[in-house]
Design an enzyme around this catalytic site. Structure first.
Site, PDB file in Angstrom:
ATOM      1  N   LEU A 162       0.821  -1.213   0.000  1.00  0.00           N
ATOM      2  CA  LEU A 162       0.000   0.000   0.000  1.00  0.00           C
ATOM      3  C   LEU A 162       0.857   1.267   0.000  1.00  0.00           C
ATOM      4  O   LEU A 162       1.901   1.324   0.633  1.00  0.00           O
ATOM      5  CB  LEU A 162      -0.907  -0.009   1.234  1.00  0.00           C
ATOM      6  CG  LEU A 162      -1.827  -1.240   1.351  1.00  0.00           C
ATOM      7  CD1 LEU A 162      -2.656  -1.148   2.620  1.00  0.00           C
ATOM      8  CD2 LEU A 162      -2.730  -1.388   0.133  1.00  0.00           C
ATOM      9  N   HIS A 163       0.373   2.268  -0.733  1.00  0.00           N
ATOM     10  CA  HIS A 163       1.029   3.581  -0.757  1.00  0.00           C
ATOM     11  C   HIS A 163      -0.023   4.644  -0.490  1.00  0.00           C
ATOM     12  O   HIS A 163      -1.210   4.320  -0.281  1.00  0.00           O
ATOM     13  CB  HIS A 163       1.750   3.794  -2.090  1.00  0.00           C
ATOM     14  CG  HIS A 163       0.901   3.501  -3.292  1.00  0.00           C
ATOM     15  ND1 HIS A 163      -0.226   4.242  -3.604  1.00  0.00           N
ATOM     16  CD2 HIS A 163       0.987   2.541  -4.242  1.00  0.00           C
ATOM     17  CE1 HIS A 163      -0.775   3.766  -4.696  1.00  0.00           C
ATOM     18  NE2 HIS A 163      -0.076   2.714  -5.111  1.00  0.00           N
ATOM     19  N   HIS A 217      -3.471   4.375  -2.126  1.00  0.00           N
ATOM     20  CA  HIS A 217      -4.437   3.467  -1.487  1.00  0.00           C
ATOM     21  C   HIS A 217      -5.062   4.134  -0.261  1.00  0.00           C
ATOM     22  O   HIS A 217      -6.259   4.004  -0.004  1.00  0.00           O
ATOM     23  CB  HIS A 217      -3.755   2.172  -1.034  1.00  0.00           C
ATOM     24  CG  HIS A 217      -3.234   1.321  -2.152  1.00  0.00           C
ATOM     25  ND1 HIS A 217      -1.889   1.109  -2.375  1.00  0.00           N
ATOM     26  CD2 HIS A 217      -3.880   0.623  -3.106  1.00  0.00           C
ATOM     27  CE1 HIS A 217      -1.729   0.323  -3.419  1.00  0.00           C
ATOM     28  NE2 HIS A 217      -2.918   0.006  -3.888  1.00  0.00           N
TER      29      HIS A 217
END
Ligand code: PAF
Length: 283
Positions: A37-38, A41
């Site tokens: 996730l970054h 997201h």
């Protein structure tokens, strides 16, 4: 300390975890992801929290949307870091099935999306991709039964395919696409950006720069094909092997000849070194 979300790994456990929400008639938003996730997201999670009382994030690297030569094996997997980020974001539930839970022995049903899924963009270079995406997303939708599902617009063709699939299957939920989150220099956030070398990372913003430049020129009335041809040259000059840079109708993804055929979306996919990047922009 932020409290850890419930983590469900089987369908019965997921149903049991969702049951109290349903009993209280609480709305549920789903954010489907493949993990790693970054902040793109996390922006989807924030929007999900505005739109529903409970937020479920699925983390599942879906084998059926990768071809054998693609990066399924090396796709970044950082489950503990993802759960930590989701705890801090106050997500209620993480749905994390294994491939054997999602596709048990004897699994034999696969969706074959048409329409936008056969637009001649991603599907031309990844012919297996949308069958895998539509199949897994339809399963995620039936497993979680959310009121709303939130996707990023970075995978624009995927968003069109999933929206159509939910409509065609009469699934009672709203599919929402949110604008792409970008680095300061315009590069679209993607879990695959970690593959880029320093040199490749330096070249990568050319995709967004070109999209912006082409969109402005097309909007100003310059001929679409000429503008795109120059854009293609700009991208290949920056060490990219171009798959496509194209202008399509924003909803059907059908080819367009002039701005009158719009609304128009520009879509690009190109490979630098071993990394394939995609991006898109509204005209
Ligand atoms: O965009 C993604 O991360 C995936 O394609 C999705 C929608 C989670 C399906 O596996």
């Amino acid at each position: 300390m932020a409290s850890r979300p419930i983590i469900s790994r089987t369908v019965p456990a997921l149903r049991k975890a969702l049951q109290p929400y349903r009993a209280k008639r609480q709305t549920i938003a789903l954010v489907p992801t493949m993990g790693a996730l970054h902040s793109g997201h996390l922006a989807l999670v924030k929007e999900a929290q505005k739109r529903a009382k409970r937020v479920v994030v699925s983390i599942f690297v879906n084998p059926t949307q990768f071809a054998p030569h693609e990066d399924f094996g090396s796709y970044p997997r950082r489950f503990e870091a993802d759960v930590k980020a989701l705890s801090e974001a106050k997500v209620d539930l993480v749905w994390a099935p294994s491939p054997a839970v999602m596709y048990p022995e004897g699994f034999a049903t696969r969706l074959a999306p048409e329409g936008a899924a056969l637009a001649g963009l991603e599907d031309k270079f990844r012919p297996h991709f949308f069958g895998g995406v539509a199949t897994v997303v339809s399963k995620l939708f039936t497993q979680v039964a959310p009121d709303v599902a939130i996707f990023g617009q970075k995978d624009y063709q995927q968003l069109r395919v999933v929206t159509q699939m939910a409509k065609d299957l009469d699934l009672p939920l709203k599919v929402i696409g949110l604008p792409t989150v970008r680095e300061k220099d315009g590069l679209a956030l993607s879990s695959r950006n970690v593959y880029l070398s320093e040199l490749e990372r330096g070249h990568a913003p050319v995709l967004y720069r070109t999209l912006k430049n082409c969109a402005a020129r097309i909007k100003a009335g310059e001929p679409i094909e000429m503008v795109l041809e120059e854009g293609r040259l700009e991208i290949t000059r920056a060490e990219f092997a171009l798959d496509y840079l194209d202008a399509r109708h924003a909803l059907s993804l059908a080819p367009v000849a002039s701005v009158k055929d719009g609304p128009i979306r520009l879509l690009v996919a190109a490979k630098i070194g071993k990394t394939r990047l995609i991006d898109n922009l509204a005209v």
